[in-house]
Design an enzyme around this catalytic site. Structure first.
Site, short mmCIF file in Angstrom:
data_model
loop_
_atom_site.label_atom_id
_atom_site.label_comp_id
_atom_site.label_asym_id
_atom_site.label_seq_id
_atom_site.Cartn_x
_atom_site.Cartn_y
_atom_site.Cartn_z
N HIS A 98 -0.80 -8.79 -6.62
CA HIS A 98 0.64 -8.54 -6.71
C HIS A 98 1.29 -8.32 -5.35
O HIS A 98 0.61 -8.15 -4.33
CB HIS A 98 0.92 -7.34 -7.62
N ASP A 100 4.26 -5.62 -3.94
CA ASP A 100 4.87 -4.37 -4.42
C ASP A 100 6.37 -4.55 -4.70
O ASP A 100 7.11 -5.09 -3.87
CB ASP A 100 4.67 -3.25 -3.39
C1 OGA Z 1 -0.62 0.02 -3.93
C2 OGA Z 1 -1.82 -0.67 -4.46
C3 OGA Z 1 -4.23 -0.71 -4.42
C4 OGA Z 1 -5.37 0.24 -4.38
O1 OGA Z 1 -0.75 1.17 -3.50
O2 OGA Z 1 0.44 -0.60 -3.91
O3 OGA Z 1 -1.68 -1.72 -5.00
O4 OGA Z 1 -6.51 -0.24 -4.18
N1 OGA Z 1 -2.99 -0.06 -4.26
O5 OGA Z 1 -5.17 1.44 -4.57
MN MN Z 2 0.44 -2.44 -4.84
#
Ligand code: OGA
Ligand code: MN
Length: 275
Positions: A98, A100
């Site tokens: 993804h 954000d």
């Molecule tokens: C985020 C995310 C991934 C993770 O913080 O935006 O996607 O490995 N984290 O914690």
């Molecule tokens: Mn993320």
């Protein structure tokens, strides 16, 4: 300050800096390395929450996520926890590739994630260079997607059926965050690089083509992101900080540490409308 490249197309580890006391020259060097390597890793930064916030603020205004769990006293800090007996268990907010908050009219420029409690094994985060992914598309696909726009809609991920949104809050939230059109391929406002901006979490469909074409193209774009030759992964330790450029990077968590406990904290730097 030392910059150590971590793979051929993405990622660098920065050493010899203290995030709690950066000079203007160091901030400029970090910014330059960020634009070149897209994801920066900093190790052993035992800093306070306030210093994490201050570090993010050097690069732009910080934003408050409309739905994610955050710190009560610092709403701009998101908390991501899973495993153990955490009441949060909000890890599924990262379990597929993804970008954000791409459902916002102005999606964030970048995120700075900190490892707080890291399990004995597993729990790496993977990053993909969406600019390299675009460059590697088959010419025919590139030509088909180049000028298109796609609908980004928070309900695909955070919809009324998840713990992030009740039916009630959804009625209010959808007014503030209605589905928004963003280019399928965006241009980086600082480097000029083109990158894939559709993503598995928030892109519901491509505008102006039939649903079969939309699904076909989204699948092709998703496969391009899912190419290990343009990715690298971060193995976390407590007090590791990772800063990614949300304009040209997709990322995904790995849930191979459960049922162990993992806790992360993130600040998010506001960005511009993609073009
Ligand atoms: C985020 C995310 C991934 C993770 O913080 O935006 O996607 O490995 N984290 O914690
Ligand atoms: Mn993320």
């Amino acid at each position: 300050m030392k910059v150590h490249q971590l793979s051929e197309t993405i990622g660098a580890e920065i050493s010899g800096v203290d995030l709690a006391s950066l000079s203007e020259v160091e901030i400029a060097e970090i910014k330059e390395a960020w634009l070149s390597y897209k994801v920066l890793v900093f190790r052993d930064q035992d800093i306070s929450v306030e210093q994490h916030i201050a570090f993010g603020s050097y690069f732009g205004e910080l934003e408050v996520h409309p739905f994610a769990d955050n710190l009560e006293e610092h709403p701009e800090v998101i908390v991501l926890e899973a495993g153990g007996d955490s009441p949060r268990q909000n890890y599924n907010a990262a379990k597929d590739w993804h970008i954000d908050v791409s459902f916002r009219e102005n999606p964030p420029m970048g995120s700075i994630l900190r490892g707080k409690v890291i399990p004995e094994s597993g729990g790496d985060t993977r990053f993909s260079n969406s600019s390299a992914a675009y460059e590697k598309l088959e010419p025919d696909i590139k030509a088909r997607v180049d000028e298109l726009f796609a609908v980004n809609d928070y309900t695909k991920m955070f919809g009324p059926t998840t713990r992030f949104n009740s039916e009630e809050s959804h009625t209010e939230n959808i007014k503030e965050y209605p589905p928004v059109l963003h280019p399928v391929i965006r241009t980086h406002p600082e480097t000029g690089g083109r990158s894939i901006f559709t993503n598995n979490f928030f892109t519901s469909h491509i505008d102006g083509v039939d649903s079969e074409e939309s699904e076909y193209l989204l699948e092709k774009l998703s496969q391009a992101i899912n190419d290990p030759s343009i990715q690298f992964r971060v193995q976390w330790k407590p007090e590791t900080f990772v800063m990614w450029d949300n304009r040209c990077v997709h990322h995904v968590a790995t849930d191979d540490f459960l049922p162990s406990f993992r806790r992360m904290e993130r600040v998010t730097i506001a960005g511009d409308r993609p073009f």
